[in-house]
Scaffold this motif. Structure first.
Motif, PDB file in Angstrom:
ATOM      1  N   ARG A   1       0.844  -1.202   0.000  1.00 65.38           N
ATOM      2  CA  ARG A   1       0.000   0.000   0.000  1.00 65.38           C
ATOM      3  C   ARG A   1       0.872   1.242   0.000  1.00 65.38           C
TER       4      ARG A   1
ATOM      5  N   THR B   1      -0.330   4.619  -0.931  1.00 64.04           N
ATOM      6  CA  THR B   1      -1.014   5.844  -0.496  1.00 64.04           C
ATOM      7  C   THR B   1      -2.208   5.492   0.397  1.00 64.04           C
ATOM      8  N   GLN B   2      -2.619   6.459   1.194  1.00 66.02           N
ATOM      9  CA  GLN B   2      -3.685   6.229   2.175  1.00 66.02           C
ATOM     10  C   GLN B   2      -5.033   6.010   1.463  1.00 66.02           C
ATOM     11  N   PRO B   3      -5.675   4.848   1.707  1.00 61.30           N
ATOM     12  CA  PRO B   3      -6.959   4.557   1.051  1.00 61.30           C
ATOM     13  C   PRO B   3      -7.982   5.680   1.258  1.00 61.30           C
TER      14      PRO B   3
ATOM     15  N   THR C   1      -4.097   2.722  -5.168  1.00 55.76           N
ATOM     16  CA  THR C   1      -3.408   3.087  -3.931  1.00 55.76           C
ATOM     17  C   THR C   1      -2.233   2.152  -3.662  1.00 55.76           C
TER      18      THR C   1
ATOM     19  N   PHE D   1      -4.634   8.871  -4.181  1.00 59.90           N
ATOM     20  CA  PHE D   1      -4.345   7.767  -5.103  1.00 59.90           C
ATOM     21  C   PHE D   1      -3.354   8.256  -6.150  1.00 59.90           C
TER      22      PHE D   1
END
Ligand code: ZN
Length: 159
Positions: free
Chosen positions: A42, A44-46, A84, A50
């Protein structure tokens, strides 16, 4: 059709994780005993950030080049549709720590690369060769490195 299909990725509470991180999703054993591991990489932060498609696409090409030699039994690293992060598939078992370290090294290599270093960018070699951005790929690689990659999705354990 099987009724109770459980997709592990959809049972993950995406509001609880803290990116960037590496998470072991599961391991599966084939009929002949081979083990395949599936990781959630992962970046980037969900639901907050994105990676634009062109950057994601170039990162995909670059991770194939830079992550493969760092992980024994590497099979594939493919983008999530939500952009993401990536699924990483490997033969055998690996710790999230080992994968996070390999990813860190791969991204450090990526931020130094030039366009000529990006593999498979010709019309013959790619399904959408016009849609690449090394600039974008490197901007997000730098962002991930500046935040640090955690080997745990919920608690910051930066490698
Ligand atoms: Zn491509």
């Amino acid at each position: 059709m099987e009724k109770d299909v459980v997709i592990e990725s959809f049972t993950l509470d995406h509001t609880r994780v803290i990116a960037p991180y590496v998470r072991l999703i599961d391991t599966q054993k084939g009929e002949k005993g081979d083990i395949v591991s599936n990781f959630d990489i992962r970046l980037t932060q969900p639901n907050e950030m994105f990676i634009p498609t062109a950057g994601m696409h170039t990162l995909e090409h670059l991770l194939a080049l830079t992550l493969r030699p760092r992980i024994k039994g590497y099979l594939d690293c493919s983008p999530f549709g939500c952009r993401t992060g990536f699924h990483l598939l490997t033969f055998n078992e690996h710790s999230s720590h080992e994968v996070a370290l390999a990813l860190k090294e791969a991204l450090e290599e990526i931020v130094e690369m030039k366009w000529e270093d990006v593999p498979g960018t010709k019309e013959k070699e790619c399904g959408n060769y016009r849609d690449h951005s090394l600039f974008c790929a490197q901007e997000y690689a730098r962002l991930v490195l500046s935040k640090g990659i955690s080997e745990d999705p919920y608690v910051r354990k930066i490698v």
